[in-house]
Design a protein around this motif. Structure first.
Motif, PDB file in Angstrom:
ATOM      1  N   LYS A 105      40.121 -14.111 -55.053  1.00 16.78           N
ATOM      2  CA  LYS A 105      41.359 -13.704 -55.224  1.00 16.78           C
ATOM      3  C   LYS A 105      42.211 -15.088 -54.840  1.00 16.78           C
ATOM      4  O   LYS A 105      41.919 -16.118 -54.539  1.00 16.78           O
ATOM      5  N   ASN A 106      43.484 -14.596 -54.853  1.00 21.18           N
ATOM      6  CA  ASN A 106      44.563 -15.912 -55.115  1.00 21.18           C
ATOM      7  C   ASN A 106      44.469 -16.375 -53.731  1.00 21.18           C
ATOM      8  O   ASN A 106      44.478 -15.891 -52.642  1.00 21.18           O
ATOM      9  N   PHE A 107      45.036 -17.827 -53.735  1.00 17.92           N
ATOM     10  CA  PHE A 107      45.282 -18.444 -52.325  1.00 17.92           C
ATOM     11  C   PHE A 107      46.335 -18.562 -52.060  1.00 17.92           C
ATOM     12  O   PHE A 107      47.255 -19.018 -52.876  1.00 17.92           O
ATOM     13  N   LYS A 108      46.831 -18.259 -50.769  1.00 22.04           N
ATOM     14  CA  LYS A 108      48.047 -18.441 -50.370  1.00 22.04           C
ATOM     15  C   LYS A 108      48.171 -19.617 -49.301  1.00 22.04           C
ATOM     16  O   LYS A 108      47.693 -19.459 -48.100  1.00 22.04           O
ATOM     17  N   SER A 109      49.063 -20.743 -49.564  1.00 22.17           N
ATOM     18  CA  SER A 109      49.075 -21.698 -48.485  1.00 22.17           C
ATOM     19  C   SER A 109      50.002 -21.108 -47.220  1.00 22.17           C
ATOM     20  O   SER A 109      50.872 -20.308 -47.343  1.00 22.17           O
ATOM     21  N   GLN A 110      49.190 -21.404 -46.037  1.00 24.16           N
ATOM     22  CA  GLN A 110      49.873 -21.097 -44.631  1.00 24.16           C
ATOM     23  C   GLN A 110      51.223 -21.832 -44.582  1.00 24.16           C
ATOM     24  O   GLN A 110      51.405 -23.180 -44.797  1.00 24.16           O
ATOM     25  N   PRO A 151      45.530 -30.824 -45.636  1.00 20.92           N
ATOM     26  CA  PRO A 151      45.265 -31.183 -44.453  1.00 20.92           C
ATOM     27  C   PRO A 151      46.088 -29.661 -43.384  1.00 20.92           C
ATOM     28  O   PRO A 151      45.241 -29.439 -42.512  1.00 20.92           O
ATOM     29  N   LYS A 152      47.025 -29.700 -43.991  1.00 22.90           N
ATOM     30  CA  LYS A 152      47.768 -28.371 -43.051  1.00 22.90           C
ATOM     31  C   LYS A 152      47.210 -27.156 -43.274  1.00 22.90           C
ATOM     32  O   LYS A 152      46.949 -26.380 -42.488  1.00 22.90           O
ATOM     33  N   ASP A 153      46.437 -26.903 -44.472  1.00 23.58           N
ATOM     34  CA  ASP A 153      45.724 -25.679 -44.905  1.00 23.58           C
ATOM     35  C   ASP A 153      44.431 -25.635 -44.301  1.00 23.58           C
ATOM     36  O   ASP A 153      44.013 -24.522 -43.714  1.00 23.58           O
ATOM     37  N   LEU A 154      43.774 -26.793 -44.238  1.00 23.31           N
ATOM     38  CA  LEU A 154      42.471 -26.955 -43.728  1.00 23.31           C
ATOM     39  C   LEU A 154      42.599 -26.440 -42.168  1.00 23.31           C
ATOM     40  O   LEU A 154      41.616 -25.957 -41.766  1.00 23.31           O
ATOM     41  N   TYR A 161      35.687 -17.977 -59.427  1.00 19.21           N
ATOM     42  CA  TYR A 161      36.418 -18.466 -58.540  1.00 19.21           C
ATOM     43  C   TYR A 161      37.719 -19.393 -59.029  1.00 19.21           C
ATOM     44  O   TYR A 161      38.000 -19.502 -60.249  1.00 19.21           O
ATOM     45  N   ASN A 162      38.642 -19.681 -58.109  1.00 14.40           N
ATOM     46  CA  ASN A 162      39.768 -20.432 -58.503  1.00 14.40           C
ATOM     47  C   ASN A 162      39.528 -21.951 -58.960  1.00 14.40           C
ATOM     48  O   ASN A 162      38.726 -22.584 -58.309  1.00 14.40           O
ATOM     49  N   PRO A 163      40.544 -22.310 -59.980  1.00 13.76           N
ATOM     50  CA  PRO A 163      40.473 -23.647 -60.205  1.00 13.76           C
ATOM     51  C   PRO A 163      40.995 -24.632 -58.979  1.00 13.76           C
ATOM     52  O   PRO A 163      41.707 -24.015 -58.094  1.00 13.76           O
ATOM     53  N   LEU A 164      40.557 -25.704 -58.793  1.00 17.02           N
ATOM     54  CA  LEU A 164      40.945 -26.346 -57.475  1.00 17.02           C
ATOM     55  C   LEU A 164      42.279 -26.886 -57.481  1.00 17.02           C
ATOM     56  O   LEU A 164      42.780 -26.982 -56.262  1.00 17.02           O
ATOM     57  N   CYS A 165      42.977 -26.862 -58.407  1.00 18.54           N
ATOM     58  CA  CYS A 165      44.513 -27.239 -58.501  1.00 18.54           C
ATOM     59  C   CYS A 165      45.149 -26.058 -57.747  1.00 18.54           C
ATOM     60  O   CYS A 165      46.309 -26.158 -57.412  1.00 18.54           O
ATOM     61  N   VAL A 166      44.467 -25.019 -57.470  1.00 17.97           N
ATOM     62  CA  VAL A 166      45.099 -23.828 -56.740  1.00 17.97           C
ATOM     63  C   VAL A 166      45.536 -24.252 -55.316  1.00 17.97           C
ATOM     64  O   VAL A 166      46.510 -23.984 -54.627  1.00 17.97           O
ATOM     65  N   TYR A 167      44.422 -25.022 -54.978  1.00 21.01           N
ATOM     66  CA  TYR A 167      44.727 -25.397 -53.652  1.00 21.01           C
ATOM     67  C   TYR A 167      45.324 -26.898 -53.293  1.00 21.01           C
ATOM     68  O   TYR A 167      45.776 -27.217 -52.147  1.00 21.01           O
ATOM     69  N   ASN A 168      45.230 -27.678 -54.177  1.00 26.19           N
ATOM     70  CA  ASN A 168      45.933 -29.249 -54.218  1.00 26.19           C
ATOM     71  C   ASN A 168      46.111 -29.602 -55.581  1.00 26.19           C
ATOM     72  O   ASN A 168      45.353 -29.665 -56.344  1.00 26.19           O
TER      73      ASN A 168
END
Length: 200
Positions: free
Chosen positions: A195-200, A47-50, A165-172
């Motif tokens: 590219k890699n995902f960086k959580s805000q 939720p915080k990243d969305l 694309y990235n595996p979903l576990c990259v995001y959660n």
């Protein structure tokens, strides 16, 4: 009354236009990915990243990372338990070996077929291509990336690394993601796709 209806229609059209424009992406695939991640009912984001999400980070689309591979099927390959990011094991088998030339070098990757997908409507012909390359841990996720493929009619299959694309576990971390087998390593920098995902 007609003016009121006209204004409502105009506002609706403007709203739709703004919504389309807000979906960033150089290609249709990139825009589709951003649309999914932006949709709260489908997004894997926390939720915080969305809340702060304004688009995934991609490399520029590069046609040199679209290649045709020769598929050598392995019909007698055995099923095995592919490890994941948690305790779950994914039942997979090597569907075949992909041989292709990229950046003037020859490469080989194993492409996998999942037992669960074979039993899921719409995914019966789905193939899974996980791979590692020299961008991992730098500009891309350290654990590698995936490409979705479909079983071709013949012995040639197109690999578009712009759709890696990235595996979903990259995001959660609630998602369970297959670990890329070490043999699926490409000794080059695949500067295409997500590219890699960086959580805000």
């Amino acid at each position: 009354m007609r003016i009121t209806y006209f204004l409502i229609a105009l506002l609706f059209l403007l709203g739709c236009t703004q919504k389309k424009e807000s979906l960033k992406g150089e290609s249709e695939w990139q825009r589709q990915k951003n649309a999914i991640f932006k949709d709260a009912s489908k997004s894997p984001l926390k939720p915080k990243d969305l809340k702060r999400f304004n688009g995934l980070d991609f490399f520029k689309v590069d046609s040199t990372f679209i290649v045709n591979a020769t598929l050598q099927r392995t019909p007698n390959s055995k099923w095995f338990n592919m490890k994941t990011t948690d305790d779950r094991l994914s039942k997979e088998r090597v569907y075949g070996i992909l041989n292709f030339r990229l950046k003037n070098k020859n490469y080989t990757l194993s492409v996998y077929q999942g037992e669960e997908n074979m039993q899921t409507e719409g995914y019966e012909d789905y193939l899974f291509l996980p791979f590692l390359d020299d961008t991992n841990g730098d500009s891309t996720y350290g654990g590698g990336r995936y490409i979705d493929l479909r079983i071709p009619e013949g012995d040639t299959i197109q690999l578009n690394f712009n759709e890696a694309y990235n595996p979903l576990c990259v995001y959660n971390e609630k998602y369970s993601c297959p670990l890329v087998p070490r043999n699926n390593y490409l000794n080059l920098r695949v500067t295409a796709g997500m590219k890699n995902f960086k959580s805000q």
